[in-house]
Design a protein around this motif. Sequence first.
Motif, PDB file in Angstrom:
ATOM      1  N   ASN A  84      49.896   9.289 -23.617  1.00 43.21           N
ATOM      2  CA  ASN A  84      48.575   8.977 -23.107  1.00 43.21           C
ATOM      3  C   ASN A  84      48.400   9.656 -21.744  1.00 43.21           C
ATOM      4  OD1 ASN A  84      46.337   7.763 -21.826  1.00 43.21           O
ATOM      5  ND2 ASN A  84      46.604   5.909 -23.017  1.00 43.21           N
ATOM      6  N   PRO A  85      47.430  10.568 -21.611  1.00 38.44           N
ATOM      7  CA  PRO A  85      47.266  11.292 -20.342  1.00 38.44           C
ATOM      8  C   PRO A  85      46.623  10.459 -19.240  1.00 38.44           C
ATOM      9  CG  PRO A  85      45.558  11.929 -21.880  1.00 38.44           C
ATOM     10  CD  PRO A  85      46.484  11.005 -22.620  1.00 38.44           C
ATOM     11  N   PHE A  86      46.072   9.306 -19.565  1.00 40.89           N
ATOM     12  CA  PHE A  86      45.357   8.494 -18.584  1.00 40.89           C
ATOM     13  C   PHE A  86      46.254   7.515 -17.833  1.00 40.89           C
ATOM     14  CE2 PHE A  86      42.117   9.390 -21.913  1.00 40.89           C
ATOM     15  CZ  PHE A  86      41.346  10.247 -21.153  1.00 40.89           C
ATOM     16  N   LEU A  87      47.364   7.115 -18.434  1.00 43.96           N
ATOM     17  CA  LEU A  87      48.220   6.086 -17.840  1.00 43.96           C
ATOM     18  C   LEU A  87      49.602   6.632 -17.529  1.00 43.96           C
ATOM     19  CD1 LEU A  87      47.327   3.075 -20.170  1.00 43.96           C
ATOM     20  CD2 LEU A  87      46.418   3.586 -17.910  1.00 43.96           C
ATOM     21  N   GLN A  88      50.066   6.379 -16.314  1.00 41.65           N
ATOM     22  CA  GLN A  88      51.431   6.742 -15.949  1.00 41.65           C
ATOM     23  C   GLN A  88      52.378   5.716 -16.529  1.00 41.65           C
ATOM     24  OE1 GLN A  88      51.539   6.762 -11.690  1.00 41.65           O
ATOM     25  NE2 GLN A  88      50.794   8.848 -11.549  1.00 41.65           N
TER      26      GLN A  88
END
Length: 146
Positions: free
Chosen positions: A24-28
Amino acid sequence: MKRIWGLILIVCLLSCDKERTNRNPFLQEISFQFELNLNLPLYSPLTNDGNSIYVGNSQAGTRGVFVVNTGFNTFRAFEASCPNHAPNECSTMTLNNQVVTCACEDFEYSVYTGQQFSPPEDGTRYYNMLEYRASFSGGNVVVISN
């Protein structure tokens, strides 16, 4: 016989996918460990099968964690930040019974599975909730970690 093994090896090597996860590119993905003592009133709803809670602790996840008792001393934990955009002022989702809602665009997710209900069919890639490890360690303690 050597040709067959050579052919099998080549097929195996060619079938390997270089990108193993659908990140997921939105959440680290941050590292943490947090314990929930089910003897405390704040976490006691988790002693009953089917109950879920929001843990808004800064030590658990990015925006907190949703934890659900799925039965038989099994627990699941999910990130409380909406998985379909970067964390912002409206991205902390809210829990309503067994449904989690993102206020930014009213996307709804199952607190049991983390899956999005009715994702739009607009060709965009939508993500399910980010799941963390949850384990019951006897003595009425649930350990949430990543």
